[in-house]
Motif scaffolding. Sequence first.
Motif, PDB file in Angstrom:
ATOM      1  N   TRP A  58       2.447  -4.751  -0.709  1.00  0.00           N
ATOM      2  CA  TRP A  58       2.027  -3.949  -2.014  1.00  0.00           C
ATOM      3  C   TRP A  58       1.962  -2.570  -1.460  1.00  0.00           C
ATOM      4  CZ3 TRP A  58       4.861  -6.188  -4.810  1.00  0.00           C
ATOM      5  CH2 TRP A  58       4.903  -7.812  -5.926  1.00  0.00           C
ATOM      6  N   VAL A  59       2.207  -1.299  -1.708  1.00  0.00           N
ATOM      7  CA  VAL A  59       0.821   0.159  -1.210  1.00  0.00           C
ATOM      8  C   VAL A  59       0.886   0.757  -2.433  1.00  0.00           C
ATOM      9  CG1 VAL A  59       2.129   2.067  -0.776  1.00  0.00           C
ATOM     10  CG2 VAL A  59       3.681   0.114   0.319  1.00  0.00           C
ATOM     11  N   VAL A  60      -0.273   0.898  -2.056  1.00  0.00           N
ATOM     12  CA  VAL A  60      -1.768   0.817  -3.459  1.00  0.00           C
ATOM     13  C   VAL A  60      -1.152   2.154  -3.511  1.00  0.00           C
ATOM     14  CG1 VAL A  60      -3.455   0.753  -4.922  1.00  0.00           C
ATOM     15  CG2 VAL A  60      -2.177  -1.421  -3.992  1.00  0.00           C
ATOM     16  N   ASP A  61      -1.699   2.980  -4.608  1.00  0.00           N
ATOM     17  CA  ASP A  61      -1.601   4.771  -4.454  1.00  0.00           C
ATOM     18  C   ASP A  61      -2.657   4.990  -5.666  1.00  0.00           C
ATOM     19  OD1 ASP A  61      -0.610   4.887  -7.401  1.00  0.00           O
ATOM     20  OD2 ASP A  61       0.698   6.172  -7.049  1.00  0.00           O
ATOM     21  N   ALA A  62      -3.153   6.280  -4.946  1.00  0.00           N
ATOM     22  CA  ALA A  62      -4.219   6.725  -5.864  1.00  0.00           C
ATOM     23  C   ALA A  62      -4.695   6.645  -7.193  1.00  0.00           C
ATOM     24  CB  ALA A  62      -4.706   8.450  -4.556  1.00  0.00           C
ATOM     25  N   SER A  63      -3.432   6.538  -8.459  1.00  0.00           N
ATOM     26  CA  SER A  63      -3.363   5.927  -9.508  1.00  0.00           C
ATOM     27  C   SER A  63      -4.211   4.878  -9.979  1.00  0.00           C
ATOM     28  CB  SER A  63      -1.748   6.742  -9.823  1.00  0.00           C
ATOM     29  OG  SER A  63      -1.229   5.489  -9.497  1.00  0.00           O
ATOM     30  N   VAL A  64      -3.559   3.796  -8.893  1.00  0.00           N
ATOM     31  CA  VAL A  64      -4.477   2.555  -8.470  1.00  0.00           C
ATOM     32  C   VAL A  64      -5.661   2.640  -8.525  1.00  0.00           C
ATOM     33  CG1 VAL A  64      -4.062   0.314  -8.468  1.00  0.00           C
ATOM     34  CG2 VAL A  64      -2.047   1.779  -8.875  1.00  0.00           C
ATOM     35  N   ALA A  65      -5.953   3.173  -7.513  1.00  0.00           N
ATOM     36  CA  ALA A  65      -7.249   2.906  -7.376  1.00  0.00           C
ATOM     37  C   ALA A  65      -8.436   3.161  -8.051  1.00  0.00           C
ATOM     38  CB  ALA A  65      -7.728   3.535  -5.814  1.00  0.00           C
ATOM     39  N   VAL A  66      -8.474   4.642  -8.704  1.00  0.00           N
ATOM     40  CA  VAL A  66      -9.321   5.868  -9.147  1.00  0.00           C
ATOM     41  C   VAL A  66      -9.125   4.944 -11.103  1.00  0.00           C
ATOM     42  CG1 VAL A  66      -8.612   7.932  -8.516  1.00  0.00           C
ATOM     43  CG2 VAL A  66      -7.759   6.864 -10.761  1.00  0.00           C
ATOM     44  N   ARG A  67      -8.681   3.566 -11.058  1.00  0.00           N
ATOM     45  CA  ARG A  67      -9.503   3.363 -12.365  1.00  0.00           C
ATOM     46  C   ARG A  67      -9.883   1.695 -11.867  1.00  0.00           C
ATOM     47  NH1 ARG A  67      -4.158   5.607 -13.023  1.00  0.00           N
ATOM     48  NH2 ARG A  67      -3.680   5.724 -15.409  1.00  0.00           N
ATOM     49  N   PRO A  73      -6.213  -9.038   1.256  1.00  0.00           N
ATOM     50  CA  PRO A  73      -5.726  -7.414   1.829  1.00  0.00           C
ATOM     51  C   PRO A  73      -4.426  -7.890   3.170  1.00  0.00           C
ATOM     52  CG  PRO A  73      -8.272  -8.684   2.906  1.00  0.00           C
ATOM     53  CD  PRO A  73      -7.528  -9.647   1.918  1.00  0.00           C
ATOM     54  N   GLU A  74      -4.022  -8.983   3.648  1.00  0.00           N
ATOM     55  CA  GLU A  74      -3.110  -8.697   4.764  1.00  0.00           C
ATOM     56  C   GLU A  74      -2.083  -8.258   3.936  1.00  0.00           C
ATOM     57  OE1 GLU A  74      -3.336 -13.158   3.675  1.00  0.00           O
ATOM     58  OE2 GLU A  74      -4.911 -11.052   3.537  1.00  0.00           O
ATOM     59  N   PHE A  75      -1.961  -8.465   2.474  1.00  0.00           N
ATOM     60  CA  PHE A  75      -1.000  -8.501   1.627  1.00  0.00           C
ATOM     61  C   PHE A  75      -1.078  -7.017   0.963  1.00  0.00           C
ATOM     62  CE2 PHE A  75      -0.662 -12.882   1.484  1.00  0.00           C
ATOM     63  CZ  PHE A  75       0.515 -13.126   2.010  1.00  0.00           C
ATOM     64  N   PHE A  76      -1.083  -5.943   2.290  1.00  0.00           N
ATOM     65  CA  PHE A  76      -1.239  -4.801   0.871  1.00  0.00           C
ATOM     66  C   PHE A  76      -1.452  -3.703   2.140  1.00  0.00           C
ATOM     67  CE2 PHE A  76      -3.604  -7.456  -2.529  1.00  0.00           C
ATOM     68  CZ  PHE A  76      -2.887  -7.067  -3.586  1.00  0.00           C
ATOM     69  N   ALA A  77      -0.634  -2.542   1.365  1.00  0.00           N
ATOM     70  CA  ALA A  77      -0.747  -1.208   2.416  1.00  0.00           C
ATOM     71  C   ALA A  77      -1.127   0.310   1.587  1.00  0.00           C
ATOM     72  CB  ALA A  77       0.157  -1.149   3.318  1.00  0.00           C
TER      73      ALA A  77
END
Length: 142
Positions: free
Chosen positions: A3-12, A34-38
């Motif tokens: 799962w590639v997480v972008d900033a629009s997710v993190a700011v939430r 965490p090993e399933f995220f990038a």
Amino acid sequence: MIWVVDASVAVRWLLQDEEHPHADSVLQGLIERPEFFAVPELFCYEVYAVLCRLHPSPLEAYLEGIHPILHSGILRSPMTDDLARDAARFTRMGLTGYDACYAALAMQLEGLWLTFDAKAHRCVVRAGVSHLLKKGLPEGWS
């Protein structure tokens, strides 16, 4: 699945007015596995820039909320020549250079880019590299 997480997710995770249960689910998944995220390296800069505009204590929010995640085992991908070449394909589809890097990383990792950016998602929906979290969690999410 990566799962590639972008900033629009993190700011939430850090802005009270932006909270969303699907963003919270992503954070919980990231903490547990965490090993399933990038993220591409630009994620750090994007999140910090948003915090500087919208958070009353941006440095503290970044250091306490994002820094531990970046050192949890999540893959942090640098901007390689291959990533730039793959991102160019997505800029031709209408993405910004930033968003194209998320899409390209998802493609390279055979993963899925998680975003709240509906406009960006619409640009690449046919490529199958993104998932709009406003619509729900992706298939296969556990």
